[in-house]
Enzyme design. Structure first.
Site, short mmCIF file in Angstrom:
data_model
loop_
_atom_site.label_atom_id
_atom_site.label_comp_id
_atom_site.label_asym_id
_atom_site.label_seq_id
_atom_site.Cartn_x
_atom_site.Cartn_y
_atom_site.Cartn_z
N ARG A 77 0.86 -1.19 0.00
CA ARG A 77 0.00 0.00 0.00
C ARG A 77 0.89 1.24 0.00
O ARG A 77 1.72 1.40 0.89
CB ARG A 77 -0.91 -0.02 1.24
CG ARG A 77 -1.71 1.24 1.40
CD ARG A 77 -2.73 1.16 2.55
NE ARG A 77 -3.40 2.45 2.63
CZ ARG A 77 -3.20 3.34 3.59
NH1 ARG A 77 -2.41 3.09 4.62
NH2 ARG A 77 -3.82 4.50 3.55
N HIS A 121 -2.49 10.99 0.35
CA HIS A 121 -2.01 10.78 1.72
C HIS A 121 -1.33 12.10 2.14
O HIS A 121 -0.13 12.15 2.37
CB HIS A 121 -1.06 9.58 1.78
CG HIS A 121 -0.92 8.96 3.13
ND1 HIS A 121 -1.12 7.61 3.38
CD2 HIS A 121 -0.58 9.49 4.33
CE1 HIS A 121 -0.90 7.35 4.67
NE2 HIS A 121 -0.57 8.47 5.27
N GLU A 166 -7.35 8.71 5.78
CA GLU A 166 -7.70 9.38 7.04
C GLU A 166 -8.18 10.83 6.87
O GLU A 166 -7.51 11.77 7.31
CB GLU A 166 -6.52 9.34 8.01
CG GLU A 166 -6.09 7.94 8.37
CD GLU A 166 -5.03 7.89 9.47
OE1 GLU A 166 -4.46 8.95 9.80
OE2 GLU A 166 -4.78 6.80 10.00
N ASN A 292 -7.52 2.04 9.61
CA ASN A 292 -6.23 2.25 10.27
C ASN A 292 -6.50 2.31 11.76
O ASN A 292 -7.31 3.13 12.21
CB ASN A 292 -5.61 3.59 9.86
CG ASN A 292 -5.16 3.61 8.41
OD1 ASN A 292 -5.21 2.59 7.72
ND2 ASN A 292 -4.70 4.77 7.96
N TYR A 294 -4.57 1.93 15.73
CA TYR A 294 -3.33 1.78 16.49
C TYR A 294 -3.56 1.58 17.98
O TYR A 294 -2.76 0.96 18.66
CB TYR A 294 -2.46 3.03 16.30
CG TYR A 294 -1.87 3.15 14.92
CD1 TYR A 294 -0.64 2.59 14.63
CD2 TYR A 294 -2.57 3.80 13.89
CE1 TYR A 294 -0.10 2.69 13.35
CE2 TYR A 294 -2.03 3.90 12.62
CZ TYR A 294 -0.79 3.34 12.36
OH TYR A 294 -0.27 3.42 11.09
N GLU A 345 -3.63 -0.03 8.12
CA GLU A 345 -2.47 0.36 8.93
C GLU A 345 -2.65 -0.17 10.34
O GLU A 345 -3.72 0.00 10.94
CB GLU A 345 -2.33 1.90 9.04
CG GLU A 345 -1.84 2.58 7.80
CD GLU A 345 -1.67 4.09 7.99
OE1 GLU A 345 -1.45 4.55 9.13
OE2 GLU A 345 -1.78 4.80 6.98
C1 FCB Z 1 -1.42 7.38 10.44
C2 FCB Z 1 -0.93 7.86 9.09
C3 FCB Z 1 0.41 7.32 8.69
C4 FCB Z 1 1.36 7.22 9.85
C5 FCB Z 1 0.71 6.54 11.03
C6 FCB Z 1 1.62 6.38 12.23
O1 FCB Z 1 -2.30 8.32 10.96
O2 FCB Z 1 -1.87 7.51 8.10
O3 FCB Z 1 0.91 8.11 7.64
O4 FCB Z 1 1.86 8.46 10.17
O5 FCB Z 1 -0.43 7.23 11.41
#
Ligand code: FCB
Length: 439
Positions: A77, A121, A166, A292, A294, A345
């Site tokens: 990607r 992006h 995002e 995405n 985290y 992500e």
């Molecule tokens: C996301 C972004 C990516 C990277 C990660 C850690 O928000 O899409 O570019 O910075 O965080």
């Protein structure tokens, strides 16, 4: 030991973004982007780092494809830089820019790696910012023209197309808290931008399909689970409200056809950016949703709880809480009628150490990935249609306002020599992909 098995057609990938890795910021006719301008403005990025050189991927893409091959990635990607192919955002095309992505795509396909292309992006052509950027409605139409140009050149070989990465971060970090380019801090502007991004998305999906009817079109949203601090009704209500206000806006407009009411309450003057017909344009049927994720937010009646006592944190200051990913996927699945999902992500920044033998034993990153992939397997068992997983990131890279101080790569980049080294997490990922199994 429980084994979690994935089917052979589950897509294993890694992700990057143009500004974070390419460098060559003004080479071969590329135009300036808002991130070039922002990072060149003293005080905006940690240590005044810039993406001028980054991972020099523009020149080292062959080597980087070889790394992907070594890891055994099924898919890669990446994003294309709008100002590399349209230096002023519209009008004159830069053939050298199109050629670069053309070669990259051919190189990936030759290596048996499926390209997942993102059109945006975060690196808007600066020339368009000067005409009002995303706060100007016209930019949405120019974005659709850019999408049409890209698909005309690459649509015969690239099957997976993402409009935006995002949108929430573009609106909020770029236009509300100003931590990202273009560094604007104004709430009404941020919501106008949000709407124009959505309009641009809908128009671009139409443009993509007009040119290549069988391609797969999607969008990538940043979604973090919101957990309630306890089961008591006040905490649960607070968590619900927090979800609505921070996580629901794009899901609602994309998959339910309207913005959540809180937006109208907030923008007392109404939502003037929304014109007749826009919501229908935005609601194009999508072939996939990229998620995405985290970390999560833990919220009680008193507000967000941070840090969460006893939790592990990454170098970004993000809590490690893998089970929240499974809860998130189940929540999305229950509350929206969604197309198949890809985790586009997931990953972690930690402070890596290069050992005397040159190796990087990044156990904490490896463990983070293992735990999250296990939760993806569990979500699939729960019935959520997750088709693939992309590690953020293939390479250590320019982490926006943090510059090069945060390393997310499964491959280390030595920024002095541009030498790449597979970290333990990359070796582990290679074995996982080969076996289709995580233990
Ligand atoms: C996301 C972004 C990516 C990277 C990660 C850690 O928000 O899409 O570019 O910075 O965080």
């Amino acid at each position: 030991m429980t084994r979690y098995t994935f089917p052979p057609d589950f897509v294993w990938g890694a992700a990057t973004a143009a500004y974070q890795i390419e460098g060559a910021w003004n080479e071969d006719g590329k135009g300036e982007s808002i991130w070039d301008r922002f990072s060149h403005t003293p005080g905006k990025v940690k240590n005044n780092h810039t993406g001028d050189v980054a991972c020099d991927h523009y020149h080292r893409w062959r080597e980087d494809i070889a790394l992907m091959r070594q890891i055994g990635l099924h898919a890669y990607r990446f994003s294309i830089a709008w100002p590399r192919i349209l230096p002023a955002g519209a009008g004159k095309v830069n053939p050298a820019g199109l050629d670069f992505y053309d070669r990259l795509v051919d190189g990936l396909l030759r290596a048996g790696i499926q390209p997942f292309l993102t059109l945006y992006h975060w690196d808007l052509p600066q020339a368009l910012q000067e005409r009002g950027g995303w706060a100007r409605r016209e930019t949405a139409y120019l974005f659709a023209d850019y999408a049409a140009l890209a698909v005309k050149r690459l649509g015969d070989r690239v099957r997976y197309w993402t409009t935006f990465n995002e949108p929430a971060v573009i609106a909020n970090h770029g236009h509300l808290n100003g931590e990202h380019a273009p560094g604007i801090q104004d709430a009404p502007t941020a919501y106008t931008v949000a709407h124009h991004l959505m309009l641009a998305h809908g128009l671009a999906v139409q443009a993509l399909r007009a040119s290549a009817p069988s391609l797969q079109a999607g969008i990538v949203l940043s979604q973090w689970m919101v957990d309630a601090a306890s089961d008591n009704p006040q905490d649960r209500q607070a968590a619900d409200n927090y979800w609505t206000e921070t996580e629901s806006l794009y899901l609602e407009v994309l998959f339910k056809g309207h913005y959540p009411p809180f937006v109208y309450d907030l923008l007392q003057a109404g939502f003037p950016a929304v014109q007749a017909g826009d919501l229908a344009t935005i609601g194009q049927k999508l072939d996939y949703l990229g998620v995405n994720s985290y970390s999560r937010h833990l919220v009680g009646a008193q507000g967000r709880i941070e840090p969460v006592p006893g939790s592990e944190y990454t170098a970004m200051g993000w809590e490690v809480c893998a089970p929240a990913l499974r809860r998130l996927l189940n929540k999305l699945n229950a509350e929206y009628k969604l197309p198949p999902i890809y985790i586009t992500e997931n990953g972690a920044a930690f402070e890596d150490r290069v050992e005397a033998d040159g190796q990087i034993h990044d156990e904490r990153r490896l463990d983070y990935l293992r735990q999250h992939i296990q939760q993806v397997a569990l979500a699939r068992q729960d019935g959520v249609d997750v088709r693939g997983y992309f590690v953020w990131s293939l390479l250590d890279n320019f982490e926006w306002a943090h510059g090069y101080s945060k390393r997310f790569g499964i491959v280390r980049v030595d920024y002095d020599t541009q030498q790449r080294t597979l970290k333990d997490s990359a070796h582990w990922y290679r074995r996982l992909i080969a076996s289709g199994e995580v233990v």
